[in-house]
Every structure is written in C-alpha cells, then in structure tokens.
Design a protein around this motif. Structure first.
Motif, PDB file in Angstrom:
ATOM      1  N   GLN A 108      10.002  -4.499  -5.200  1.00  0.00           N
ATOM      2  CA  GLN A 108       9.336  -5.121  -4.052  1.00  0.00           C
ATOM      3  C   GLN A 108      10.058  -6.349  -3.503  1.00  0.00           C
ATOM      4  OE1 GLN A 108       6.597  -3.524  -2.580  1.00  0.00           O
ATOM      5  NE2 GLN A 108       7.435  -2.060  -4.049  1.00  0.00           N
ATOM      6  N   THR A 146      -2.537   4.297  -8.680  1.00  0.00           N
ATOM      7  CA  THR A 146      -2.280   3.087  -9.465  1.00  0.00           C
ATOM      8  C   THR A 146      -0.797   2.748  -9.415  1.00  0.00           C
ATOM      9  OG1 THR A 146      -1.899   4.276 -11.548  1.00  0.00           O
ATOM     10  CG2 THR A 146      -4.175   3.652 -11.031  1.00  0.00           C
ATOM     11  N   SER A 147      -0.498   1.478  -9.619  1.00  0.00           N
ATOM     12  CA  SER A 147       0.885   1.018  -9.531  1.00  0.00           C
ATOM     13  C   SER A 147       1.774   1.698 -10.564  1.00  0.00           C
ATOM     14  CB  SER A 147       0.939  -0.501  -9.727  1.00  0.00           C
ATOM     15  OG  SER A 147       0.202  -1.158  -8.735  1.00  0.00           O
ATOM     16  N   SER A 177      -4.509  -1.128  -1.093  1.00  0.00           N
ATOM     17  CA  SER A 177      -3.814  -0.764  -2.335  1.00  0.00           C
ATOM     18  C   SER A 177      -3.287   0.656  -2.262  1.00  0.00           C
ATOM     19  CB  SER A 177      -4.762  -0.925  -3.534  1.00  0.00           C
ATOM     20  OG  SER A 177      -5.848  -0.031  -3.459  1.00  0.00           O
ATOM     21  N   VAL A 186       0.760  -7.043  -9.675  1.00  0.00           N
ATOM     22  CA  VAL A 186       1.575  -7.110 -10.887  1.00  0.00           C
ATOM     23  C   VAL A 186       0.953  -8.040 -11.918  1.00  0.00           C
ATOM     24  CG1 VAL A 186       3.759  -8.052 -11.765  1.00  0.00           C
ATOM     25  CG2 VAL A 186       3.767  -6.443  -9.866  1.00  0.00           C
ATOM     26  N   LEU A 231       5.139   2.394  -2.838  1.00  0.00           N
ATOM     27  CA  LEU A 231       5.776   2.219  -4.135  1.00  0.00           C
ATOM     28  C   LEU A 231       6.257   3.554  -4.702  1.00  0.00           C
ATOM     29  CD1 LEU A 231       6.284  -0.090  -6.169  1.00  0.00           C
ATOM     30  CD2 LEU A 231       4.123   0.528  -7.241  1.00  0.00           C
ATOM     31  N   VAL A 236       1.437  -5.773  -3.552  1.00  0.00           N
ATOM     32  CA  VAL A 236       1.921  -5.191  -4.810  1.00  0.00           C
ATOM     33  C   VAL A 236       2.264  -6.283  -5.816  1.00  0.00           C
ATOM     34  CG1 VAL A 236       3.729  -3.798  -5.876  1.00  0.00           C
ATOM     35  CG2 VAL A 236       2.735  -3.096  -3.698  1.00  0.00           C
ATOM     36  N   LEU A 249       8.192  -3.226 -11.139  1.00  0.00           N
ATOM     37  CA  LEU A 249       7.566  -3.359  -9.821  1.00  0.00           C
ATOM     38  C   LEU A 249       8.167  -4.507  -9.026  1.00  0.00           C
ATOM     39  CD1 LEU A 249       3.788  -2.862 -10.658  1.00  0.00           C
ATOM     40  CD2 LEU A 249       5.063  -1.553  -8.979  1.00  0.00           C
ATOM     41  N   SER A 283       2.292   5.374  -9.605  1.00  0.00           N
ATOM     42  CA  SER A 283       3.058   5.422  -8.349  1.00  0.00           C
ATOM     43  C   SER A 283       4.530   5.145  -8.608  1.00  0.00           C
ATOM     44  CB  SER A 283       2.503   4.406  -7.361  1.00  0.00           C
ATOM     45  OG  SER A 283       1.163   4.688  -7.033  1.00  0.00           O
ATOM     46  N   LEU A 284       4.801   4.133  -9.401  1.00  0.00           N
ATOM     47  CA  LEU A 284       6.184   3.803  -9.713  1.00  0.00           C
ATOM     48  C   LEU A 284       6.837   4.897 -10.534  1.00  0.00           C
ATOM     49  CD1 LEU A 284       8.395   1.730  -9.430  1.00  0.00           C
ATOM     50  CD2 LEU A 284       7.502   0.535 -11.427  1.00  0.00           C
ATOM     51  N   ASP A 340       0.608   1.402  -2.822  1.00  0.00           N
ATOM     52  CA  ASP A 340       1.057   2.245  -3.919  1.00  0.00           C
ATOM     53  C   ASP A 340       1.779   3.490  -3.426  1.00  0.00           C
ATOM     54  OD1 ASP A 340       0.255   0.601  -5.971  1.00  0.00           O
ATOM     55  OD2 ASP A 340      -1.743   1.458  -6.110  1.00  0.00           O
TER      56      ASP A 340
END
Length: 564
Positions: free
Chosen positions: A156, A84-85, A44, A368, A51, A364, A152, A88-89, A48
């Motif tokens: 991806q 964390t997603s 992860s 989601v 990402l 990823v 996300l 990160s985004l 991330d």
C-alpha cells in the motif's frame, strides 16, 4: 448421503429456529446494525478488492452474495461475513503469476478459488471436521497476522506515496519502494496523510462508527470538485453498474488442480478466523456456538461469492465487532447489510469512479493495526520465549515465502508443535503430600516426602506408539540415577485415558528391564479400557493383577507394611 438425509434439518438451518419467534424487538436493532455494518463494509470491500488485485466491484459482489447466504446457516449471532485483508492479499500474491497479467483469467481464477474453498468447507462440515481449526495454534496465528500486516504495508505504501509499486516478496517490494521514493507525488501523499489522520482520530474518538464511509464520500467529493486527477492522484476508475448474472468461472480442469493449494489455504484462514470470532461472541453473550455449523455457513457463502464473480470470504473481526457494537440481535443484520450493498451496486456505483487511491490505501493501512498485535508479541517474548520463536518463524515465513506458502508453513509449525508436545508427555515422579495419604509431583512440590525404596510415577497423557520410547527412557533414567536402587516401581495410570498396543508392549519391555535388576513392577488405578488392553497383551500375567480396587496409596502401604 444417508447420513445427510437423516440430519435434523433445524440444526442444518439454525435460522429456522430463531426466525419462528422473530419480532420487532429483534428487527429494529438488526436494521440499525445492518445499516451500520453496510456503511463499514462498503469501503473495506473496495479496499480489499484492490488489495487482491481485482476490480473493486469484486469485493462488493463477494460481500453482497456471501452475506445473503451466510446468515441463514451460521450459528453465531454477531459474526459478519466479508472479504478480509489476509485472504485478499493471499489471492493477489498467489494468482498474479498464474494469471500472467490477464485480468479476465485473474478474476475467473479468484471466483474458482472461492468455489473450491466452498467445496472444501462443505466436505469438512460433512465429516464433522470443525475441530480441525484448533490444530493451528494461536501463537502461529499471531506471527502469521503480523507478517500479513507488514506485507500489506509493502503493497500500500506505493499507492500512498503515488509512486510505482514493485513486485516479488516483501523485501523486493520494500527495495523497489525506497528506490522510487524520490519520485513521491506530494498531492497523493498529502491526501493520503489527511485521510490517515482522520481515520486514526475517528478510531480513537468515534470507535465502531462508519468513519471510513464518510472519508470515502469526502474523497469522492474532493476528487470531483477539485479535479484531483490533474494533480497526478490516481483515481479508482470505472465501476460497472448493476449486478452480475451468477455463473461458473471459465476455468479448465487442469487449472482447477493448480488452484487447490490456494483454496485450501483460504479455507484454513477463513475457518480459523470465523471460528475464533464465533467463540468470542458466544462466550460473551452466553449462547452455544457450533464450529462445525460455521463450516457449512462458510461453504454456502463462498459458493455464492464464487458464482457471483467474487472471491473467497470469511468472518471478519473488525466487521463483526462493528455489527455487535451496533446491537445486532440475530444474524439477520448481515442479510440487511448485504441488501443495502446490492442497492449501492445497482444505483450508486458510478459515484465510486472518482475515489482516490491514496484514500483506499489509508483505509487498508489503518486496518493493518488490527493484524499486528505488538502487545501479544511482547507478552510472548517476556513469558514464553519458545512460543515467541514459533510466532517469528511464522512471520518470517510470510515475508520470505509469500502468503500461500506462509499459511502452509504456519500449518506445518502447528503440527510439529503438537507432535512434539504429545510425543514427550510429562512423566511425574511422585511423593507423599505431607500430612495426607495422597501423592503428587516431587519436581513441582519440594515439600513432598519421597517414598523410601519406592519409585512411583505417573504419565500425564495417553501412552501410545509415538511417546512410548520417551516414557520408558525417562523412567529407566530415573532408576539409574537412584542410590540405592528402588525395591519397587509403581506406575499410576489414573491420568492415562488410553493406551495402544505399543503402550502395552512398553510395560512388557519395562518389566523385563526391571526384572534384570531384581525390581518388581506394579500397575495401579488403570481405567477400564486401559486394563482391557494390558490384559489382552499379556501385561497382567507378568506384573500381577491390575484391578479397579487398589489405589496407589494402598499399594505403597502394602509394600511398606511387609518386613524387609
């Protein structure tokens, strides 16, 4: 500074309390949980970081250095610190334009953002602002996370299909993806689908197990043995071996100012997520959770991540669930996981270079599913249409305006909702509960008996400057609608914990309006501080004595007993 020096240090460092009795009964399960958590964190962290638009080692460094600090300060026993997603985004979408394609500047800005988030968290802890996270409503978070999930997916899918990725907002990315979908690299898509299927099956039949780690290892072996790069499948590339020397990022003061809004958004997301996780585990396992202490833990972890060439981190929901399910007894499991990530960074980073990008994309995409809470959106649509609209506004704010502005939109929506609710408190008009000498809201209880010639009301909130107009207009509208007009108006202040000067003046104004109609006003059951304010502003001189002895029922009985 004096307050900081006088703090009880055992509360500042919660680990010093439980470490005194730490033994084998805690150490063995913590080691097992730490190994499991490290196995989950590794893939992860890589995903991330990708990402966020950063080299994969940045995710590794963030989890490593942050994890070495967080456990010593946090009050939650199971919360795992991680990239964390959502954050990160947020980093990737916000820094791309500022860095203008310069990878070194991008990495420096990301580390600086972590340091700024640490500073904000420390200030929030110092002023005991732990309650600030409660100002972002759960409804807004549901919509925001759903928007993040869709964003996300848009980032991806190009990696998953092996096509060129687009730029811009969600809609532009989606348009670019469908424009290039005819150029899909079938080996990339096949590998991504295989990884996705295995991840879904693992989640279904092997919950809270490091399935993603085995898929990462399998992807690396397949790429190494079958030369997958020759089929057009993009690989991760070089990952530096060893650990970086902690240092301040090379960022000017002007650039620091530009990064402050992003740092504030990262802090808000981290504080809300970490507090929500901590409260959940504290309630489940029966111990005390200190949301303010968690801000200090976030400050220390992000300081370490920023100095260690990482980017902002937070408590991770899925990571924490893995940690808890592996029977972690204390936060020390997070330290063990961080040490294991350090061993990977020092001795095994070369093996990561052949990790296929579609495999990372699949990891990823599976993550989601934890962000898009379709069941909760359905529940809001069914039971709370207004709340559903708020969630959709937050969702669309992310898709149209991007992650950073989406966070700010969510905060604004939360504050507007709060202001709207407190500025329009419920004014209950009271009737007698049949067979008793008690009174409650007529609108909620049709069997309640109206009081002949009396209008009794109760404001179910404090009476302050931003809601006095609503209270007064609601009462006057009720009086105008009554036929015949009441001969007495009584206000029960038992549910109004506070009143300010504007609230006291509201009663003076109401008294004047009622006097023109020949209707007396009486106030009963006011609390001590409320009585003090009403007396100070001269309300008692107008309406008569306001004391702690007379109840609403007694005041009504006194009026009814007087012959007409």
């Amino acid at each position: 500074m004096r307050r900081l020096m006088n703090l009880p240090w055992r509360k500042v460092f919660p680990a010093t309390q439980w470490l005194r009795g730490y033994g084998g009964s805690e150490f063995r399960p913590d080691v097992a949980a730490g190994v499991t958590l490290a196995a989950y964190l590794l893939p992860s962290a890589l995903a991330d970081a990708s990402l966020a638009g950063l080299p994969v080692q940045a995710g590794l460094y963030s989890c490593l250095f942050g994890g070495l600090v967080f456990w010593f300060f946090c009050s939650s026993r199971q919360t795992a610190i991680s990239v964390t997603s959502a954050i990160s985004l947020l980093i990737g979408s916000s820094l791309a334009e500022i860095a203008a394609g310069n990878a070194a500047r991008f990495a420096a800005f990301a580390s600086c953002t972590a340091l700024l988030a640490a500073l904000i968290a420390f200030i929030a802890w110092a002023i005991r602002a732990g309650a600030i996270v409660k100002f972002i409503s759960e409804t807004v978070l549901v919509g925001f996370k759903a928007g993040v999930a869709l964003w996300l997916v848009s980032t991806q899918l190009p990696k998953f299909f092996g096509v060129k990725g687009g730029h811009g907002n969600f809609w532009q990315r989606g348009f670019d993806f469908f424009q290039h979908i005819g150029l899909t690299n079938l080996p990339s898509l096949g590998l991504g689908l295989a990884a996705l299927a295995l991840l879904i099956l693992g989640k279904r039949f092997l919950p809270n197990r490091p399935v993603a780690l085995f898929i990462v290892v399998g992807g690396i072996l397949a790429a190494s043995l079958m030369n997958l790069g020759a089929y057009g499948i993009k690989l991760l590339g070089e990952v530096p071996r060893g650990l970086p020397v902690p240092a301040l990022p090379a960022v000017s003061w002007d650039e620091v100012a530009d990064l402050l809004p992003l740092a504030l958004a990262c802090f808000l997301l981290a504080a809300v997520e970490t507090a929500a996780i901590g409260r959940m585990f504290a309630e489940k396992h029966g111990y005390r959770f200190d949301s303010n202490q968690e801000l200090l833990a976030l400050a220390g972890a992000n300081l370490a991540a920023g100095l260690g060439h990482g980017f902002p981190i937070s408590g991770g929901m899925s990571q924490s669930l893995v940690n808890e399910s592996a029977q972690a007894r204390t936060p020390f499991s997070g330290c063990i996981a961080a040490l294991l990530l350090g061993l990977v960074a020092v001795f095994f980073s070369d093996t990561l270079r052949n990790l296929p990008q579609p495999v990372l994309a699949a990891i990823v995409l599976v993550a989601v599913t934890g962000l898009f809470n379709l069941a909760e959106l359905r529940r809001l649509w069914k039971n709370h249409r207004g709340e559903f609209l708020v969630a959709m506004m937050a969702l669309l704010g992310v898709l149209y305006a991007g992650l950073l502005k989406g966070v700010l939109i969510g905060v604004i929506i939360s504050m507007v909702m709060l202001i709207r609710r407190v500025s329009r408190p419920h004014v209950a008009f009271l009737g007698r509960i049949p067979g008793t000498n008690r009174y409650s809201d007529l609108s909620r209880h049709e069997t309640n008996e109206p009081i002949p010639n009396v209008l009794a009301f109760r404001v179910e909130a404090g009476i302050v400057y931003f809601n006095v107009e609503h209270v007064q207009e609601t009462v006057l509208a009720r009086i105008r609608a009554m036929e015949p007009a009441p001969q007495l108006v009584i206000c029960d202040l038992s549910t109004s914990a506070n009143i300010d000067m504007a609230g006291a003046h509201c009663f003076l104004s109401l008294y004047s309006e009622l006097r023109k109609r020949g209707i007396p006003l009486r106030i009963v059951e006011a609390r001590s501080q409320v009585r003090d304010m009403l007396r100070l502003e001269g309300v008692e001189e107008k309406v008569g004595r306001i004391d702690r002895f007379t109840t609403l029922a007694e005041a009504i009985d006194d009026f009814v007993a007087v012959p007409a």
